[in-house]
Write a protein that holds these residues in place. Sequence first.
Motif, PDB file in Angstrom:
ATOM      1  N   HIS A  51     -17.545  -3.281   2.181  1.00 17.57           N
ATOM      2  CA  HIS A  51     -18.523  -3.968   3.036  1.00 17.57           C
ATOM      3  C   HIS A  51     -18.807  -3.143   4.292  1.00 17.57           C
ATOM      4  CE1 HIS A  51     -17.704  -7.368   0.401  1.00 17.57           C
ATOM      5  NE2 HIS A  51     -18.638  -8.077   1.004  1.00 17.57           N
ATOM      6  N   ALA A  52     -17.765  -2.593   4.898  1.00 12.79           N
ATOM      7  CA  ALA A  52     -17.949  -1.774   6.099  1.00 12.79           C
ATOM      8  C   ALA A  52     -18.771  -0.530   5.808  1.00 12.79           C
ATOM      9  CB  ALA A  52     -16.581  -1.388   6.665  1.00 12.79           C
ATOM     10  N   ASN A  97      -3.191  -2.707   1.911  1.00 16.30           N
ATOM     11  CA  ASN A  97      -4.577  -3.027   2.241  1.00 16.30           C
ATOM     12  C   ASN A  97      -5.210  -1.955   3.128  1.00 16.30           C
ATOM     13  OD1 ASN A  97      -4.553  -5.282   0.687  1.00 16.30           O
ATOM     14  ND2 ASN A  97      -4.886  -6.743   2.342  1.00 16.30           N
ATOM     15  N   LEU A  98      -4.431  -1.401   4.033  1.00 16.79           N
ATOM     16  CA  LEU A  98      -4.944  -0.320   4.877  1.00 16.79           C
ATOM     17  C   LEU A  98      -5.286   0.905   4.023  1.00 16.79           C
ATOM     18  CD1 LEU A  98      -5.505   0.822   7.726  1.00 16.79           C
ATOM     19  CD2 LEU A  98      -3.085   1.483   7.812  1.00 16.79           C
ATOM     20  N   ASP A  99      -4.406   1.267   3.113  1.00 19.85           N
ATOM     21  CA  ASP A  99      -4.674   2.407   2.223  1.00 19.85           C
ATOM     22  C   ASP A  99      -5.900   2.157   1.359  1.00 19.85           C
ATOM     23  OD1 ASP A  99      -2.495   3.750   3.219  1.00 19.85           O
ATOM     24  OD2 ASP A  99      -1.158   3.212   1.561  1.00 19.85           O
ATOM     25  N   ASP A 100      -6.019   0.953   0.835  1.00 19.82           N
ATOM     26  CA  ASP A 100      -7.169   0.625  -0.015  1.00 19.82           C
ATOM     27  C   ASP A 100      -8.477   0.685   0.765  1.00 19.82           C
ATOM     28  OD1 ASP A 100      -5.655   0.307  -2.280  1.00 19.82           O
ATOM     29  OD2 ASP A 100      -5.632  -1.893  -2.229  1.00 19.82           O
ATOM     30  N   ALA A 101      -8.480   0.197   2.003  1.00 20.43           N
ATOM     31  CA  ALA A 101      -9.691   0.238   2.821  1.00 20.43           C
ATOM     32  C   ALA A 101     -10.095   1.673   3.120  1.00 20.43           C
ATOM     33  CB  ALA A 101      -9.485  -0.542   4.112  1.00 20.43           C
ATOM     34  N   GLY A 154      -8.343  -5.421   0.781  1.00 18.54           N
ATOM     35  CA  GLY A 154      -8.586  -4.251   1.618  1.00 18.54           C
ATOM     36  C   GLY A 154      -9.687  -3.361   1.089  1.00 18.54           C
ATOM     37  N   ARG A 155      -9.697  -3.157  -0.213  1.00 21.04           N
ATOM     38  CA  ARG A 155     -10.738  -2.331  -0.817  1.00 21.04           C
ATOM     39  C   ARG A 155     -12.123  -2.920  -0.558  1.00 21.04           C
ATOM     40  NH1 ARG A 155     -10.894   1.400  -5.140  1.00 21.04           N
ATOM     41  NH2 ARG A 155      -8.631   1.197  -5.290  1.00 21.04           N
TER      42      ARG A 155
END
Length: 251
Positions: free
Chosen positions: A205-206, A228-232, A199-200
């Motif tokens: 990349h985004a 994964n949502l929190d990491d992103a 996720g991070r």
Amino acid sequence: MKLTVVGCSGSFPGPDSPCSCYLLEADGVRILIDLGNGALGALQRHATLASVDAVLLSHLHADHCLDLACYFVARKYCPAGELPRLSVYGPADTHERIARAYDVEGAIDNGRMADVFDFRTVVTGTFEVGPFRITADRMPHPVESYAYRIEVGGRSLVYSGDTGVSDDLVRISRGADLLLCEASFEHGREDLPHVHLNGRQAGEHAERAGVGRLLLTHIPPWTSRGRNLDDARKTFSGAVELALPDASHTV
């Protein structure tokens, strides 16, 4: 464009989702992006089997392509008559891969599958399917794997397919309205940077690409979607969501 998540589970189907499959619609044309195991049944909640205009495969791992063998049966033996030949875009050995999956004896199917599917080889570059302008680029993965940038009427969606850390993913995603990006791993648990993202890394990349929105997908049942949502969200300054089965998004 309208994007509908048919399936978003990574590696194998989960209790609430089949594997990767996304329905993309614009100007009355419908294309499927991947058709992983379990997805053909869920697809019928959103489209008839006869209403799909093309299939676009990112690569030939089972969780991205295997239900094409089932789709062959549905199109060839439809009680109302065999459905029109359907274009399938994928790596060079797509025909052989799906034929072997269908034929238990492992023999190439003597042209029967090619009567139902028009197999077209994807290479790095740009091609058109109806109103969709599609740009393909290779991504790092143990098999030949492509990310796709899909554009219609000034709007753009990028699908990462399966990929490890990649400057090419940043480049093909530059300025996209939506990045549909895999996040298979959890930060700190798996360290295979040339196989999948966590996720991070998806957020990084985004952020580097300056995309408008990030949609995390291909998360296996044993991986924490919330983590994964929190990491992103820690690495991407824009809006981040999880891909959820049956959810639709306007691009």
